[in-house]
Design an enzyme around this catalytic site. Structure first.
Site, PDB file in Angstrom:
ATOM      1  N   LEU A   1       0.812  -1.229   0.000  1.00  0.00           N
ATOM      2  CA  LEU A   1       0.000   0.000   0.000  1.00  0.00           C
ATOM      3  C   LEU A   1       0.840   1.272   0.000  1.00  0.00           C
ATOM      4  O   LEU A   1       0.351   2.337   0.358  1.00  0.00           O
ATOM      5  CB  LEU A   1      -0.985   0.022   1.198  1.00  0.00           C
ATOM      6  CG  LEU A   1      -1.918  -1.173   1.359  1.00  0.00           C
ATOM      7  CD1 LEU A   1      -2.846  -0.961   2.556  1.00  0.00           C
ATOM      8  CD2 LEU A   1      -2.750  -1.400   0.103  1.00  0.00           C
TER       9      LEU A   1
ATOM     10  N   SER B   1      10.507  -0.960 -18.995  1.00  0.00           N
ATOM     11  CA  SER B   1      10.042   0.309 -19.557  1.00  0.00           C
ATOM     12  C   SER B   1      10.820   0.662 -20.814  1.00  0.00           C
ATOM     13  O   SER B   1      11.996   0.303 -20.950  1.00  0.00           O
ATOM     14  CB  SER B   1      10.251   1.391 -18.493  1.00  0.00           C
ATOM     15  OG  SER B   1      10.145   2.661 -19.057  1.00  0.00           O
TER      16      SER B   1
ATOM     17  N   TYR C   1      15.825   5.535 -11.364  1.00  0.00           N
ATOM     18  CA  TYR C   1      14.662   4.708 -11.705  1.00  0.00           C
ATOM     19  C   TYR C   1      14.956   3.885 -12.963  1.00  0.00           C
ATOM     20  O   TYR C   1      14.754   2.676 -13.006  1.00  0.00           O
ATOM     21  CB  TYR C   1      13.402   5.568 -11.925  1.00  0.00           C
ATOM     22  CG  TYR C   1      12.272   4.789 -12.565  1.00  0.00           C
ATOM     23  CD1 TYR C   1      11.545   3.853 -11.820  1.00  0.00           C
ATOM     24  CD2 TYR C   1      11.953   4.950 -13.921  1.00  0.00           C
ATOM     25  CE1 TYR C   1      10.530   3.111 -12.424  1.00  0.00           C
ATOM     26  CE2 TYR C   1      10.944   4.215 -14.515  1.00  0.00           C
ATOM     27  CZ  TYR C   1      10.233   3.301 -13.763  1.00  0.00           C
ATOM     28  OH  TYR C   1       9.238   2.554 -14.367  1.00  0.00           O
TER      29      TYR C   1
ATOM     30  N   LYS D   1      15.458  -0.446 -13.831  1.00  0.00           N
ATOM     31  CA  LYS D   1      14.804  -1.299 -14.844  1.00  0.00           C
ATOM     32  C   LYS D   1      15.858  -2.063 -15.650  1.00  0.00           C
ATOM     33  O   LYS D   1      15.690  -3.250 -15.936  1.00  0.00           O
ATOM     34  CB  LYS D   1      13.928  -0.442 -15.772  1.00  0.00           C
ATOM     35  CG  LYS D   1      12.698   0.119 -15.080  1.00  0.00           C
ATOM     36  CD  LYS D   1      11.795  -0.979 -14.545  1.00  0.00           C
ATOM     37  CE  LYS D   1      10.730  -0.490 -13.601  1.00  0.00           C
ATOM     38  NZ  LYS D   1      10.024  -1.544 -12.866  1.00  0.00           N
TER      39      LYS D   1
ATOM     40  N   TYR E   1       7.114  -1.458 -21.311  1.00  0.00           N
ATOM     41  CA  TYR E   1       5.922  -0.643 -21.558  1.00  0.00           C
ATOM     42  C   TYR E   1       6.326   0.676 -22.177  1.00  0.00           C
ATOM     43  O   TYR E   1       7.314   1.280 -21.765  1.00  0.00           O
ATOM     44  CB  TYR E   1       5.193  -0.292 -20.256  1.00  0.00           C
ATOM     45  CG  TYR E   1       4.912  -1.395 -19.276  1.00  0.00           C
ATOM     46  CD1 TYR E   1       4.812  -2.729 -19.655  1.00  0.00           C
ATOM     47  CD2 TYR E   1       4.725  -1.074 -17.924  1.00  0.00           C
ATOM     48  CE1 TYR E   1       4.537  -3.716 -18.722  1.00  0.00           C
ATOM     49  CE2 TYR E   1       4.446  -2.054 -16.991  1.00  0.00           C
ATOM     50  CZ  TYR E   1       4.363  -3.377 -17.386  1.00  0.00           C
ATOM     51  OH  TYR E   1       4.092  -4.327 -16.450  1.00  0.00           O
TER      52      TYR E   1
HETATM   53  P1  NAD Z   1       1.901   1.902  -9.032  1.00  0.00           P
HETATM   54  O1  NAD Z   1       2.735   2.692  -8.085  1.00  0.00           O
HETATM   55  O2  NAD Z   1       0.538   2.384  -9.319  1.00  0.00           O
HETATM   56  O3  NAD Z   1       1.809   0.391  -8.531  1.00  0.00           O
HETATM   57  C1  NAD Z   1       2.835  -0.249  -7.830  1.00  0.00           C
HETATM   58  C2  NAD Z   1       2.210  -0.988  -6.668  1.00  0.00           C
HETATM   59  O4  NAD Z   1       3.250  -1.692  -5.975  1.00  0.00           O
HETATM   60  C3  NAD Z   1       1.535  -0.076  -5.658  1.00  0.00           C
HETATM   61  O5  NAD Z   1       0.273  -0.588  -5.312  1.00  0.00           O
HETATM   62  C4  NAD Z   1       2.486  -0.089  -4.453  1.00  0.00           C
HETATM   63  O6  NAD Z   1       1.786   0.078  -3.238  1.00  0.00           O
HETATM   64  C5  NAD Z   1       3.108  -1.461  -4.589  1.00  0.00           C
HETATM   65  N1  NAD Z   1       4.462  -1.601  -4.036  1.00  0.00           N
HETATM   66  C6  NAD Z   1       5.539  -0.807  -4.239  1.00  0.00           C
HETATM   67  N2  NAD Z   1       6.605  -1.285  -3.578  1.00  0.00           N
HETATM   68  C7  NAD Z   1       6.196  -2.422  -2.953  1.00  0.00           C
HETATM   69  C8  NAD Z   1       6.836  -3.358  -2.111  1.00  0.00           C
HETATM   70  N3  NAD Z   1       8.120  -3.228  -1.759  1.00  0.00           N
HETATM   71  N4  NAD Z   1       6.121  -4.415  -1.648  1.00  0.00           N
HETATM   72  C9  NAD Z   1       4.808  -4.566  -1.987  1.00  0.00           C
HETATM   73  N5  NAD Z   1       4.155  -3.693  -2.760  1.00  0.00           N
HETATM   74  C10 NAD Z   1       4.842  -2.631  -3.236  1.00  0.00           C
HETATM   75  O7  NAD Z   1       2.752   1.755 -10.383  1.00  0.00           O
HETATM   76  P2  NAD Z   1       2.290   1.272 -11.822  1.00  0.00           P
HETATM   77  O8  NAD Z   1       2.155   2.468 -12.682  1.00  0.00           O
HETATM   78  O9  NAD Z   1       1.155   0.341 -11.702  1.00  0.00           O
HETATM   79  O10 NAD Z   1       3.594   0.513 -12.290  1.00  0.00           O
HETATM   80  C11 NAD Z   1       3.746  -0.888 -12.106  1.00  0.00           C
HETATM   81  C12 NAD Z   1       5.102  -1.312 -12.598  1.00  0.00           C
HETATM   82  O11 NAD Z   1       5.257  -0.925 -13.960  1.00  0.00           O
HETATM   83  C13 NAD Z   1       6.276  -0.681 -11.864  1.00  0.00           C
HETATM   84  O12 NAD Z   1       7.311  -1.639 -11.762  1.00  0.00           O
HETATM   85  C14 NAD Z   1       6.699   0.444 -12.778  1.00  0.00           C
HETATM   86  O13 NAD Z   1       8.053   0.784 -12.616  1.00  0.00           O
HETATM   87  C15 NAD Z   1       6.458  -0.172 -14.127  1.00  0.00           C
HETATM   88  N6  NAD Z   1       6.244   0.812 -15.192  1.00  0.00           N
HETATM   89  C16 NAD Z   1       5.276   1.756 -15.049  1.00  0.00           C
HETATM   90  C17 NAD Z   1       5.092   2.710 -16.040  1.00  0.00           C
HETATM   91  C18 NAD Z   1       4.046   3.775 -15.883  1.00  0.00           C
HETATM   92  O14 NAD Z   1       4.118   4.762 -16.605  1.00  0.00           O
HETATM   93  N7  NAD Z   1       3.064   3.639 -14.998  1.00  0.00           N
HETATM   94  C19 NAD Z   1       5.882   2.673 -17.194  1.00  0.00           C
HETATM   95  C20 NAD Z   1       6.841   1.675 -17.322  1.00  0.00           C
HETATM   96  C21 NAD Z   1       7.019   0.742 -16.309  1.00  0.00           C
HETATM   97  C1  UD1 Z   2       7.881   9.217 -18.231  1.00  0.00           C
HETATM   98  C2  UD1 Z   2       9.136   8.790 -17.506  1.00  0.00           C
HETATM   99  C3  UD1 Z   2       9.635   7.457 -18.035  1.00  0.00           C
HETATM  100  C4  UD1 Z   2       8.532   6.414 -18.003  1.00  0.00           C
HETATM  101  C5  UD1 Z   2       7.366   6.951 -18.829  1.00  0.00           C
HETATM  102  C6  UD1 Z   2       6.257   5.945 -18.915  1.00  0.00           C
HETATM  103  C7  UD1 Z   2      10.180  10.938 -16.990  1.00  0.00           C
HETATM  104  C8  UD1 Z   2      11.346  11.860 -17.261  1.00  0.00           C
HETATM  105  N1  UD1 Z   2      10.144   9.795 -17.684  1.00  0.00           N
HETATM  106  O1  UD1 Z   2       8.212   9.471 -19.555  1.00  0.00           O
HETATM  107  O2  UD1 Z   2      10.719   7.001 -17.275  1.00  0.00           O
HETATM  108  O3  UD1 Z   2       8.983   5.204 -18.547  1.00  0.00           O
HETATM  109  O4  UD1 Z   2       6.918   8.170 -18.221  1.00  0.00           O
HETATM  110  O5  UD1 Z   2       5.084   6.351 -18.382  1.00  0.00           O
HETATM  111  O6  UD1 Z   2       9.336  11.226 -16.149  1.00  0.00           O
HETATM  112  N2  UD1 Z   2       4.536  16.831 -20.881  1.00  0.00           N
HETATM  113  C9  UD1 Z   2       4.142  18.156 -20.998  1.00  0.00           C
HETATM  114  N3  UD1 Z   2       3.625  18.767 -19.890  1.00  0.00           N
HETATM  115  C10 UD1 Z   2       3.463  18.127 -18.688  1.00  0.00           C
HETATM  116  C11 UD1 Z   2       3.848  16.765 -18.597  1.00  0.00           C
HETATM  117  C12 UD1 Z   2       4.393  16.158 -19.709  1.00  0.00           C
HETATM  118  O7  UD1 Z   2       4.290  18.775 -22.055  1.00  0.00           O
HETATM  119  O8  UD1 Z   2       3.001  18.753 -17.742  1.00  0.00           O
HETATM  120  C13 UD1 Z   2       5.085  16.151 -22.066  1.00  0.00           C
HETATM  121  C14 UD1 Z   2       6.490  15.652 -21.873  1.00  0.00           C
HETATM  122  O9  UD1 Z   2       7.421  16.616 -22.236  1.00  0.00           O
HETATM  123  C15 UD1 Z   2       6.516  14.438 -22.805  1.00  0.00           C
HETATM  124  C16 UD1 Z   2       5.064  13.937 -22.804  1.00  0.00           C
HETATM  125  O10 UD1 Z   2       4.280  15.015 -22.305  1.00  0.00           O
HETATM  126  O11 UD1 Z   2       6.837  14.845 -24.084  1.00  0.00           O
HETATM  127  C17 UD1 Z   2       4.863  12.721 -21.927  1.00  0.00           C
HETATM  128  O12 UD1 Z   2       5.393  13.012 -20.655  1.00  0.00           O
HETATM  129  P1  UD1 Z   2       5.256  11.994 -19.414  1.00  0.00           P
HETATM  130  O13 UD1 Z   2       3.833  11.604 -19.258  1.00  0.00           O
HETATM  131  O14 UD1 Z   2       5.938  12.617 -18.250  1.00  0.00           O
HETATM  132  O15 UD1 Z   2       6.016  10.682 -19.909  1.00  0.00           O
HETATM  133  P2  UD1 Z   2       7.528  10.527 -20.441  1.00  0.00           P
HETATM  134  O16 UD1 Z   2       8.289  11.774 -20.280  1.00  0.00           O
HETATM  135  O17 UD1 Z   2       7.439   9.915 -21.786  1.00  0.00           O
END
Ligand code: NAD
Ligand code: UD1
Length: 335
Positions: A34, A125, A150, A154, A177
């Protein structure tokens, strides 16, 4: 019925994946501490799926807690979402990120090894590709040194899994992703950003809801169609379904580890996203063009040939659905 452990299953991508797993007949157990989610998400998942969900509130770094789970249940696979994910925060607190994302993974792998559990799906990612020059990026595009702790977690995670999987019989799939956005069409689950969002879509929806005064577009002088950055936005429900496909592929694959891009294969500029949001929702967004954000890459989008052909998966939702569902979710939050 196959039993799957989902770490971080109450989070954004995890919760949507649990819904899809239950719909496909898997028995799911979630472990979540959580740290970035709320316990009420369990009831929301159950509401969508019409099935009960087993939840263990625990930290994956707590090996005793993990061992207790693995000794009580025979898992057929593990989907590992639990990690911290805020790029800026990772720059400020690198040790916290290595501890949670890298040590957490090691704790999980050690327990899987001890209990003879294979089939791990890992959340990687597109950040591992950095500022790739050849677009779209394929799975064999060169991995670049990460811009943030971060990102490094990965890359390290992928390497640790590659080494670990050399153990006889261990199978793993790394899913890279692209930009996950949107929410479940029911608007019952979605992303819960804490504080001021850094990512584009929650910033858009919070601005439209009046929580933020104005959105700043970070730069319009890039070498793209309209000068703003290009990303491959992927609907979270499509992304969730890719995990279910990956799980069944684990049983069929001949090598120990395989890696897949998960995106739509299509890039959208920031202005296209904003315009689509305004159009499909009939909402005017207050935004301004500002300067570039440090560390942003100009453009990235996925070559999805491999995931289409081998996992038999492709994205169904387009950017209009992503914006519609993101707004419906935000409106539910503001009620
Ligand atoms: P999120 O923060 O919404 O979900 C992560 C969940 O893991 C949360 O519910 C948190 O409470 C739980 N958690 C974190 N550390 C924990 C621990 N030590 N033990 C047990 N539970 C723990 O994130 P998300 O957006 O759903 O992302 C999920 C995964 O995908 C992550 O590994 C993230 O790095 C990866 N990812 C996310 C994105 C994105 O843009 N959301 C993009 C690329 C990769
Ligand atoms: C972010 C993360 C990246 C992660 C990815 C996936 C950073 C630097 N990188 O990337 O590690 O894998 O999300 O979800 O945070 N933008 C605006 N105004 C805003 C916010 C964003 O113009 O207020 C633009 C950014 O410049 C970018 C695009 O929107 O061009 C997407 O931004 P964002 O949602 O933060 O994702 P990423 O930067 O692609």
């Amino acid at each position: 019925m196959k039993k799957i452990l989902v770490t971080g299953g109450l989070g954004y991508i995890g919760s949507h994946t649990v819904v899809e797993l239950q719909a496909e007949g898997y028995d799911v157990l979630v472990v979540d501490n959580l740290s970035n989610s709320k316990e009420e998400v369990k009831a929301r998942i159950e509401d969508i799926s019409g099935q009960s969900l087993e939840l263990q509130i625990a930290d994956i770094n707590d090996t005793n807690a993990l061992e207790s789970l693995f000794s009580k249940h025979q898992f057929d696979g593990v989907i590992h979402f639990a990690a911290h994910k805020a790029v800026g925060e990772s720059v400020e607190h690198p040790v916290m990120y290595y501890q949670n994302n890298v040590s957490g993974l090691i704790s999980l792998l050690g327990t899987m090894e001890k209990y003879g559990v294979s089939n791990l799906i890992f959340s990687s990612s597109c950040t591992v590709y950095g500022a790739a020059t050849d677009l779209p990026v394929t799975e064999s595009t060169q991995i670049q040194k990460a811009e943030s702790p971060y990102g490094t977690t990965k890359i390290l995670g992928e390497e640790i899994i590659n080494d670990f999987a050399k153990h006889k019989g261990f199978k793993s799939i790394l899913l890279r992703y692209f930009n996950p956005v949107g929410a479940h069409p029911s608007a019952k689950i979605g992303e819960l950003p804490l504080g001021v969002p850094n990512n584009l879509i929650p910033y858009i929806t919070q601005t439209a809801a009046g929580i933020r005064e104005k959105l700043t577009v970070f730069g319009d002088d890039y070498n793209t169609e309209d000068g703003t950055c290009v990303r491959d936005y992927i609907h979270v429900v499509d992304l969730a379904k890719a995990h279910v496909k990956a799980l069944s592929y684990c049983d069929k694959m001949s090598q120990n580890v395989d890696v897949f891009n998960v995106g739509t294969g299509k890039g959208n500029t920031v202005l296209e996203v904003i315009n689509t949001f305004e159009k499909v929702n009939g909402v005017k967004l207050n935004y301004t063009i500002g300067s570039r954000r440090g560390g942003d890459i100009e453009q990235i989008y996925a070559d999805t040939t491999k995931v289409n052909n081998l996992l038999g998966w492709s994205a169904k939702y387009g950017i209009a659905d992503m914006m519609k569902h993101a707004w419906a979710w935000q409106q539910g939050l503001s009620d």
